[in-house]
Design a protein around this motif. Sequence first.
Motif, PDB file in Angstrom:
ATOM      1  N   LEU A  91       0.780  -1.363  -0.141  1.00 44.92           N
ATOM      2  CA  LEU A  91      -0.043  -0.081  -0.100  1.00 44.92           C
ATOM      3  C   LEU A  91       0.967   1.275   0.148  1.00 44.92           C
ATOM      4  CD1 LEU A  91      -2.491  -1.060   2.731  1.00 44.92           C
ATOM      5  CD2 LEU A  91      -2.286  -1.845   0.532  1.00 44.92           C
ATOM      6  N   ASN A  92       1.410   1.649  -1.073  1.00 40.11           N
ATOM      7  CA  ASN A  92       2.239   2.606  -1.059  1.00 40.11           C
ATOM      8  C   ASN A  92       1.980   3.544  -2.403  1.00 40.11           C
ATOM      9  OD1 ASN A  92       3.330   1.363  -3.554  1.00 40.11           O
ATOM     10  ND2 ASN A  92       4.958   0.363  -2.692  1.00 40.11           N
ATOM     11  N   ASP A  93       2.940   4.660  -2.693  1.00 43.01           N
ATOM     12  CA  ASP A  93       2.477   5.405  -3.572  1.00 43.01           C
ATOM     13  C   ASP A  93       2.815   5.010  -5.140  1.00 43.01           C
ATOM     14  OD1 ASP A  93       5.359   5.336  -3.874  1.00 43.01           O
ATOM     15  OD2 ASP A  93       5.744   7.787  -3.399  1.00 43.01           O
ATOM     16  N   LYS A  94       3.055   3.956  -5.347  1.00 46.45           N
ATOM     17  CA  LYS A  94       3.274   3.001  -6.954  1.00 46.45           C
ATOM     18  C   LYS A  94       2.101   2.218  -7.177  1.00 46.45           C
ATOM     19  CE  LYS A  94       8.245   2.446  -5.889  1.00 46.45           C
ATOM     20  NZ  LYS A  94       9.372   1.375  -5.550  1.00 46.45           N
ATOM     21  N   GLN A  95       0.877   2.452  -6.522  1.00 43.80           N
ATOM     22  CA  GLN A  95      -0.281   2.075  -6.835  1.00 43.80           C
ATOM     23  C   GLN A  95      -1.373   3.191  -6.687  1.00 43.80           C
ATOM     24  OE1 GLN A  95      -2.973   0.743  -4.422  1.00 43.80           O
ATOM     25  NE2 GLN A  95      -2.228   2.095  -2.778  1.00 43.80           N
ATOM     26  N   GLU A  96      -2.393   2.644  -7.540  1.00 42.76           N
ATOM     27  CA  GLU A  96      -3.608   3.600  -7.620  1.00 42.76           C
ATOM     28  C   GLU A  96      -4.499   3.829  -6.702  1.00 42.76           C
ATOM     29  OE1 GLU A  96      -6.569   0.897 -10.257  1.00 42.76           O
ATOM     30  OE2 GLU A  96      -4.795   1.393 -11.272  1.00 42.76           O
ATOM     31  N   LEU A  97      -4.672   3.031  -5.569  1.00 49.67           N
ATOM     32  CA  LEU A  97      -5.865   3.129  -4.497  1.00 49.67           C
ATOM     33  C   LEU A  97      -5.172   4.107  -3.375  1.00 49.67           C
ATOM     34  CD1 LEU A  97      -6.666  -0.806  -4.249  1.00 49.67           C
ATOM     35  CD2 LEU A  97      -8.321   1.362  -4.909  1.00 49.67           C
ATOM     36  N   TYR A  98      -5.815   4.878  -2.821  1.00 54.16           N
ATOM     37  CA  TYR A  98      -5.563   6.005  -1.919  1.00 54.16           C
ATOM     38  C   TYR A  98      -6.090   5.203  -0.476  1.00 54.16           C
ATOM     39  CZ  TYR A  98      -4.508   9.850   0.950  1.00 54.16           C
ATOM     40  OH  TYR A  98      -3.725  10.756   1.909  1.00 54.16           O
ATOM     41  N   TYR A  99      -5.267   4.476   0.091  1.00 56.06           N
ATOM     42  CA  TYR A  99      -5.885   3.707   1.430  1.00 56.06           C
ATOM     43  C   TYR A  99      -6.200   4.690   2.394  1.00 56.06           C
ATOM     44  CZ  TYR A  99      -6.023  -1.149  -0.317  1.00 56.06           C
ATOM     45  OH  TYR A  99      -6.512  -2.275  -1.203  1.00 56.06           O
ATOM     46  N   PRO A 100      -5.761   5.752   2.702  1.00 55.19           N
ATOM     47  CA  PRO A 100      -6.029   6.636   3.914  1.00 55.19           C
ATOM     48  C   PRO A 100      -7.489   6.984   3.723  1.00 55.19           C
ATOM     49  CG  PRO A 100      -4.033   7.265   3.374  1.00 55.19           C
ATOM     50  CD  PRO A 100      -4.308   5.944   2.178  1.00 55.19           C
ATOM     51  N   ALA A 101      -7.864   7.280   2.436  1.00 55.14           N
ATOM     52  CA  ALA A 101      -9.444   7.735   2.139  1.00 55.14           C
ATOM     53  C   ALA A 101     -10.259   6.508   2.281  1.00 55.14           C
ATOM     54  CB  ALA A 101      -9.435   8.424   0.789  1.00 55.14           C
ATOM     55  N   ILE A 102      -9.879   5.310   1.814  1.00 53.01           N
ATOM     56  CA  ILE A 102     -10.654   4.141   1.731  1.00 53.01           C
ATOM     57  C   ILE A 102     -10.945   3.767   3.298  1.00 53.01           C
ATOM     58  CG2 ILE A 102     -10.679   1.723   1.348  1.00 53.01           C
ATOM     59  CD1 ILE A 102      -8.959   2.467  -1.278  1.00 53.01           C
ATOM     60  N   MET A 103      -9.775   3.729   4.134  1.00 55.91           N
ATOM     61  CA  MET A 103      -9.863   3.564   5.615  1.00 55.91           C
ATOM     62  C   MET A 103     -10.943   4.392   6.204  1.00 55.91           C
ATOM     63  SD  MET A 103      -8.358   0.602   6.159  1.00 55.91           S
ATOM     64  CE  MET A 103      -8.547   0.093   4.180  1.00 55.91           C
ATOM     65  N   ASN A 104     -10.949   5.666   6.069  1.00 55.54           N
ATOM     66  CA  ASN A 104     -11.642   6.716   6.429  1.00 55.54           C
ATOM     67  C   ASN A 104     -13.244   6.260   6.150  1.00 55.54           C
ATOM     68  OD1 ASN A 104     -10.099   8.364   8.331  1.00 55.54           O
ATOM     69  ND2 ASN A 104      -9.239   8.891   6.620  1.00 55.54           N
ATOM     70  N   ALA A 105     -13.423   5.957   4.815  1.00 56.45           N
ATOM     71  CA  ALA A 105     -14.740   5.738   4.522  1.00 56.45           C
ATOM     72  C   ALA A 105     -15.170   4.365   5.209  1.00 56.45           C
ATOM     73  CB  ALA A 105     -14.753   5.439   3.074  1.00 56.45           C
ATOM     74  N   ILE A 106     -14.170   3.368   5.433  1.00 60.68           N
ATOM     75  CA  ILE A 106     -15.078   2.257   6.102  1.00 60.68           C
ATOM     76  C   ILE A 106     -15.039   2.613   7.466  1.00 60.68           C
ATOM     77  CG2 ILE A 106     -14.122   0.028   7.154  1.00 60.68           C
ATOM     78  CD1 ILE A 106     -12.529  -0.202   4.247  1.00 60.68           C
ATOM     79  N   LEU A 107     -14.166   3.347   8.201  1.00 58.25           N
ATOM     80  CA  LEU A 107     -14.546   3.918   9.472  1.00 58.25           C
ATOM     81  C   LEU A 107     -15.804   4.552   9.809  1.00 58.25           C
ATOM     82  CD1 LEU A 107     -13.453   4.166  12.207  1.00 58.25           C
ATOM     83  CD2 LEU A 107     -12.317   6.142  11.594  1.00 58.25           C
ATOM     84  N   GLU A 108     -16.232   5.395   8.576  1.00 56.86           N
ATOM     85  CA  GLU A 108     -17.481   6.288   8.734  1.00 56.86           C
ATOM     86  C   GLU A 108     -18.682   5.219   8.427  1.00 56.86           C
ATOM     87  OE1 GLU A 108     -17.143   9.098   5.422  1.00 56.86           O
ATOM     88  OE2 GLU A 108     -15.243  10.023   6.667  1.00 56.86           O
ATOM     89  N   THR A 109     -18.514   4.197   8.028  1.00 60.62           N
ATOM     90  CA  THR A 109     -19.663   3.231   8.053  1.00 60.62           C
ATOM     91  C   THR A 109     -19.972   2.638   9.310  1.00 60.62           C
ATOM     92  OG1 THR A 109     -18.697   1.406   7.565  1.00 60.62           O
ATOM     93  CG2 THR A 109     -19.059   2.804   5.810  1.00 60.62           C
ATOM     94  N   GLY A 110     -19.318   3.115  10.455  1.00 55.99           N
ATOM     95  CA  GLY A 110     -19.414   2.282  11.663  1.00 55.99           C
ATOM     96  C   GLY A 110     -18.756   0.843  11.822  1.00 55.99           C
ATOM     97  N   PHE A 111     -18.007   0.517  10.774  1.00 60.95           N
ATOM     98  CA  PHE A 111     -17.353  -0.808  11.113  1.00 60.95           C
ATOM     99  C   PHE A 111     -16.302  -1.003  12.128  1.00 60.95           C
ATOM    100  CE2 PHE A 111     -13.892  -3.752   9.671  1.00 60.95           C
ATOM    101  CZ  PHE A 111     -14.604  -4.871   9.215  1.00 60.95           C
ATOM    102  N   LYS A 112     -16.529  -2.030  12.970  1.00 64.77           N
ATOM    103  CA  LYS A 112     -15.824  -2.216  14.101  1.00 64.77           C
ATOM    104  C   LYS A 112     -14.957  -3.540  13.979  1.00 64.77           C
ATOM    105  CE  LYS A 112     -18.040   0.860  16.800  1.00 64.77           C
ATOM    106  NZ  LYS A 112     -17.497   2.176  16.488  1.00 64.77           N
ATOM    107  N   GLY A 113     -14.864  -4.131  12.698  1.00 63.46           N
ATOM    108  CA  GLY A 113     -14.151  -5.352  12.742  1.00 63.46           C
ATOM    109  C   GLY A 113     -12.604  -5.101  12.327  1.00 63.46           C
TER     110      GLY A 113
END
Length: 125
Positions: free
Chosen positions: A74-96
């Motif tokens: 999960l670094n700057d050599k790939q196309e997904l921006y994981y900080p935004a993805i993880m925040n979106a998951i957190l915003e759903t209330g996910f606790k797992g």
Amino acid sequence: MELLNSKVDHKDYFCDHTAWGVELCKRLGSENFKLLYDIYHMQVDEGNVIANIKANHQYIAHYHTAGVPGRHELNDKQELYYPAIMNAILETGFKGHVAQEFIPTGKTDQERFKALEQAVHICDV
């Protein structure tokens, strides 16, 4: 049920789009049947990862991570921006838990462990 891509890694796999998996969950109608949303696989097959997570989070019980392309770190050599993805998951209330499922490119154990440490840090929101 794990969502996997059928474009690159798993030809002819049925559960290769979020909508297909969600429909299966709805038809089964069981609180005990949920999806494993593999972010790498869903980016390969359908993209729009954050919107799909937000729209369907009630059917998702677990997440896997990996970079696209190549299923690597999960670094700057790939196309997904994981900080935004993880925040979106957190915003759903996910606790797992979110599992790291990438293939490290490091040549030494130290480099591979460093990649894992960085991925855990990125996903710890």
